[in-house]
Design a protein around this motif. Structure first.
Motif, PDB file in Angstrom:
ATOM      1  N   THR A   4      72.569  19.668  46.320  1.00 13.89           N
ATOM      2  CA  THR A   4      70.935  19.303  46.700  1.00 13.89           C
ATOM      3  C   THR A   4      70.295  20.878  46.321  1.00 13.89           C
ATOM      4  O   THR A   4      70.631  21.813  46.602  1.00 13.89           O
ATOM      5  CB  THR A   4      70.799  19.052  47.907  1.00 13.89           C
ATOM      6  N   ALA A   7      64.451  23.854  49.006  1.00 15.98           N
ATOM      7  CA  ALA A   7      63.192  24.698  48.782  1.00 15.98           C
ATOM      8  C   ALA A   7      63.277  25.800  49.713  1.00 15.98           C
ATOM      9  O   ALA A   7      64.033  25.827  50.828  1.00 15.98           O
ATOM     10  CB  ALA A   7      61.822  24.049  49.008  1.00 15.98           C
ATOM     11  N   LEU A  26      61.775  21.379  37.201  1.00 11.35           N
ATOM     12  CA  LEU A  26      61.976  20.805  38.771  1.00 11.35           C
ATOM     13  C   LEU A  26      61.643  21.727  39.608  1.00 11.35           C
ATOM     14  O   LEU A  26      61.965  22.865  39.625  1.00 11.35           O
ATOM     15  CB  LEU A  26      63.234  20.263  38.714  1.00 11.35           C
ATOM     16  N   ALA A  28      60.898  22.690  43.892  1.00  9.04           N
ATOM     17  CA  ALA A  28      61.150  22.203  45.291  1.00  9.04           C
ATOM     18  C   ALA A  28      60.067  22.933  46.090  1.00  9.04           C
ATOM     19  O   ALA A  28      60.142  24.251  46.355  1.00  9.04           O
ATOM     20  CB  ALA A  28      62.603  22.450  45.529  1.00  9.04           C
ATOM     21  N   SER A  39      62.578  19.357  51.433  1.00  5.50           N
ATOM     22  CA  SER A  39      62.128  19.624  50.245  1.00  5.50           C
ATOM     23  C   SER A  39      61.219  18.460  49.559  1.00  5.50           C
ATOM     24  O   SER A  39      61.853  17.368  49.620  1.00  5.50           O
ATOM     25  CB  SER A  39      63.488  20.081  49.401  1.00  5.50           C
ATOM     26  N   TYR A  41      60.077  17.249  46.003  1.00  2.00           N
ATOM     27  CA  TYR A  41      60.027  17.657  44.513  1.00  2.00           C
ATOM     28  C   TYR A  41      58.955  17.059  43.632  1.00  2.00           C
ATOM     29  O   TYR A  41      58.626  16.077  43.954  1.00  2.00           O
ATOM     30  CB  TYR A  41      61.453  16.728  44.259  1.00  2.00           C
ATOM     31  N   LEU A  43      58.556  16.982  39.482  1.00  2.94           N
ATOM     32  CA  LEU A  43      59.237  17.162  38.002  1.00  2.94           C
ATOM     33  C   LEU A  43      58.135  17.207  36.782  1.00  2.94           C
ATOM     34  O   LEU A  43      57.143  16.180  37.090  1.00  2.94           O
ATOM     35  CB  LEU A  43      60.025  15.692  37.786  1.00  2.94           C
ATOM     36  N   ILE A  66      69.311  16.418  37.944  1.00  4.10           N
ATOM     37  CA  ILE A  66      67.934  15.993  38.738  1.00  4.10           C
ATOM     38  C   ILE A  66      68.266  15.159  39.888  1.00  4.10           C
ATOM     39  O   ILE A  66      67.926  15.276  40.916  1.00  4.10           O
ATOM     40  CB  ILE A  66      66.966  15.522  37.749  1.00  4.10           C
ATOM     41  N   THR A  70      67.746  16.385  43.901  1.00  2.65           N
ATOM     42  CA  THR A  70      66.678  15.864  44.764  1.00  2.65           C
ATOM     43  C   THR A  70      67.230  14.607  45.430  1.00  2.65           C
ATOM     44  O   THR A  70      66.453  13.946  46.193  1.00  2.65           O
ATOM     45  CB  THR A  70      65.789  14.878  43.657  1.00  2.65           C
ATOM     46  N   ILE A  74      62.183  11.523  43.660  1.00  3.05           N
ATOM     47  CA  ILE A  74      61.186  12.651  43.183  1.00  3.05           C
ATOM     48  C   ILE A  74      59.794  12.123  43.974  1.00  3.05           C
ATOM     49  O   ILE A  74      59.367  11.009  43.680  1.00  3.05           O
ATOM     50  CB  ILE A  74      61.078  12.649  41.602  1.00  3.05           C
TER      51      ILE A  74
END
Length: 552
Positions: A4, A7, A26, A28, A39, A41, A43, A66, A70, A74
């Motif tokens: 993972t 952030a 990507l 975060a 976090s 996300y 994209l 990805i 995530t 997302i």
């Protein structure tokens, strides 16, 4: 795979994927969900030019990462514009299944130019559609040419149109897609002659790869699609407290959308002459010659029928010619005289298809206009890029993602301003003065980053990272130079003058897709202590670069 992507406690982590000559980022952000730290996300784009892969990366490997980074979800997918190197990852299928099916999306952000309820956007799409169909017909004609006339032209047009239509392989694979576009248009016209060209063209281009990718993301977004425009208030990111996304472009002014190349002191390097040309009547004549089936009503040829003589009538070995021993009207005699002259001057074909005087003719030379038309179309779509400036709440640091925005888009930012909750106003100049990360536009090409200083009226890199923010500036360039320079007509991505200016401004902290590491800058640009601090904020792998920006 590294698990993972988390952030930081306060701020954002940016992952720049290294799939090749294309964009995929990507982000975060630190946030909260269901009362717990989480976090969040975002994209931005997912695509590459086929054949440009770095370390032979496959786009599905990027998507797998990805999904793992995530946890399969997302919060926001933002697509800057409808070009192959920004969207074809979304449309990729393996064994009939979308590779993005393993992820879920909440929100989809698109530029206002994708809004079907927007009259200005619809007018722009109509122009795009007409040009694209015209170029598909021209491509078919170019493909039919043999020898030196077509040398290099096929590849260059395929490269440019591949961005608009999309393909699953290298440039020659586009020829099949282009042919299918022509076939779809032609078959629809034959099936229903009364159906207008506009309606047929709309049906034909719905099947191209880029549009399928865009449609897939829009349908997959559980919370729906938001079309963003510069006059909008800053867009919040769900669950990321205090994060604001300012929309800088594309501009609403059509003149700005069609303003493509830097001028005067905006340039880092002079663009080749003729790139920023208006097609006007020449473009209209080219369209009618390349794709006569496009016309809806009446005779759309440049000259009325009574003033035209068909090429076959002149050049065929046994053309239909009025018998000269019969009485002729003045009009018939003029046609006989004209055909006789044209045969003697420009060469009648014999039964072996030879014509000694064919060197005088320009039968297919006009098709070279298609390359300029394709380039113009390519740049105009670039200029519809969604431009986002993400503002962090505590420090005010800004991350700028420009897609492939060109001159008119940049000029449109200058007069933008937004009201804040405390009654003050934010201008673009002030916003960009806090920019500490710049995703370099269009792979660092000459027409997607404007030169200048903080004193200039037009937005430029001199507006970025001023005052207390000057020491934190970092740039990211999505480019594969070896691949781009290896093309028959090389693409100078990134332009050395732009890269040098970014290196100076960022004090060497410039990420490039095609380089495994950032080289330590000279001591005069950055001290040893600053370099060590920077290295602690980055992670360099064959698949991506991670860069953390703290918001403290």
């Amino acid at each position: 795979m590294a698990g993972t992507m988390k952030a930081p406690e306060s701020g954002v982590k940016i992952r720049m994927y290294r799939q090749g000559h294309g964009d995929c980022y990507l982000l975060a952000f630190a946030g909260k969900k269901n009362g717990r730290k989480d976090s969040i996300y975002v994209l931005i784009d997912c695509g590459l030019k086929p054949g440009s892969e770095v370390h032979k990366q496959k786009i599905n490997t990027i998507v797998d990462d990805i999904a793992e980074a995530t946890g399969g979800h997302i919060h926001v997918v933002a697509i800057t514009h409808e070009h192959q190197d920004h969207v074809n990852g979304f449309g990729k299928k393996i064994r009939g299944k979308h590779i993005f099916d393993k992820l879920t999306f909440d929100h989809c952000w698109l530029p206002w130019t994708e809004d079907e309820t927007d009259e200005t956007a619809n007018a722009l799409r109509e122009k795009f559609r007409d040009t694209l169909i015209t170029l598909a017909f021209a491509q078919e004609k170019v493909n039919a040419l043999m020898g030196a006339k077509a040398e290099g032209l096929q590849e260059r047009i395929a490269d440019l149109l591949g961005s608009e239509i999309g393909d699953e392989g290298v440039a020659p694979a586009f020829l099949q897609e282009g042919a299918s576009l022509v076939s779809a248009f032609t078959e629809a016209k034959q099936a229903n002659p009364n159906l207008g060209a506009a309606a047929i063209a709309e049906l034909a281009i719905k099947g191209v790869s880029n549009k399928k990718a865009m449609a897939y993301v829009r349908k997959k977004a559980k919370a729906g699609v938001t079309f963003l425009s510069p006059e909008d208030d800053p867009q919040p990111i769900p669950h990321a407290d205090g994060i604001k996304a300012y929309t800088l472009g594309p501009p609403r002014d059509e003149a700005l959308l069609l303003d493509l190349d830097p001028q005067g002191n905006e340039e880092f390097h002079l663009a080749p002459s003729g790139r920023n040309f208006a097609l006007g009547e020449a473009g209209r004549a080219f369209a009618m010659a390349a794709a006569p089936a496009m016309r809806d009503h009446g005779d759309a040829h440049t000259f009325a029928s009574q003033y035209r003589i068909g090429a076959d009538e002149v050049l065929d070995a046994d053309p239909p010619l009025p018998a000269t021993d019969l009485p002729q009207t003045d009009e018939e005699q003029r046609e006989v005289d004209a055909v006789t002259y044209l045969r003697s001057a420009y060469g009648r074909r014999d039964r072996d298809n030879n014509a000694p005087e064919d060197w005088r003719r320009i039968d297919d030379d006009w098709l070279s206009v298609s390359e300029g038309l394709a380039l113009r179309l390519n740049n105009e779509v670039n200029n519809t890029s969604l431009v986002l400036a993400f503002e962090l709440p505590n420090t005010g640091k800004v991350l700028l993602f420009t897609g492939d925005a060109q001159r008119g888009n940049w000029l449109g930012w200058a007069d933008l301003k937004w009201d804040k909750d405390n009654g003050s106003t934010v201008t673009t100049r002030e916003l960009l003065s806090r920019c500490v990360l710049y995703k370099v536009g269009h792979h660092g090409s000459h027409n997607a980053t404007l030169n200048g200083t903080d004193r200039d009226d037009h937005a430029n890199i001199g507006w970025m990272a001023r005052g207390a923010f000057a020491e934190d500036f970092v740039a990211m360039i999505p480019a594969n130079t070896e691949w781009a320079m290896g093309k028959r007509k090389p693409w100078r991505h990134p332009l050395p003058e732009i890269e040098a200016a970014l290196h100076k401004k960022a004090r060497g902290r410039v990420f490039r897709t095609d380089r495994d590491k950032i080289e330590k800058p000279d001591q005069e640009l950055m001290s040893e202590g600053e370099w060590r601090a920077f290295k602690r904020r980055i992670k360099e792998t064959r698949l991506y670069f991670d860069f953390t920006i703290e918001d403290r």
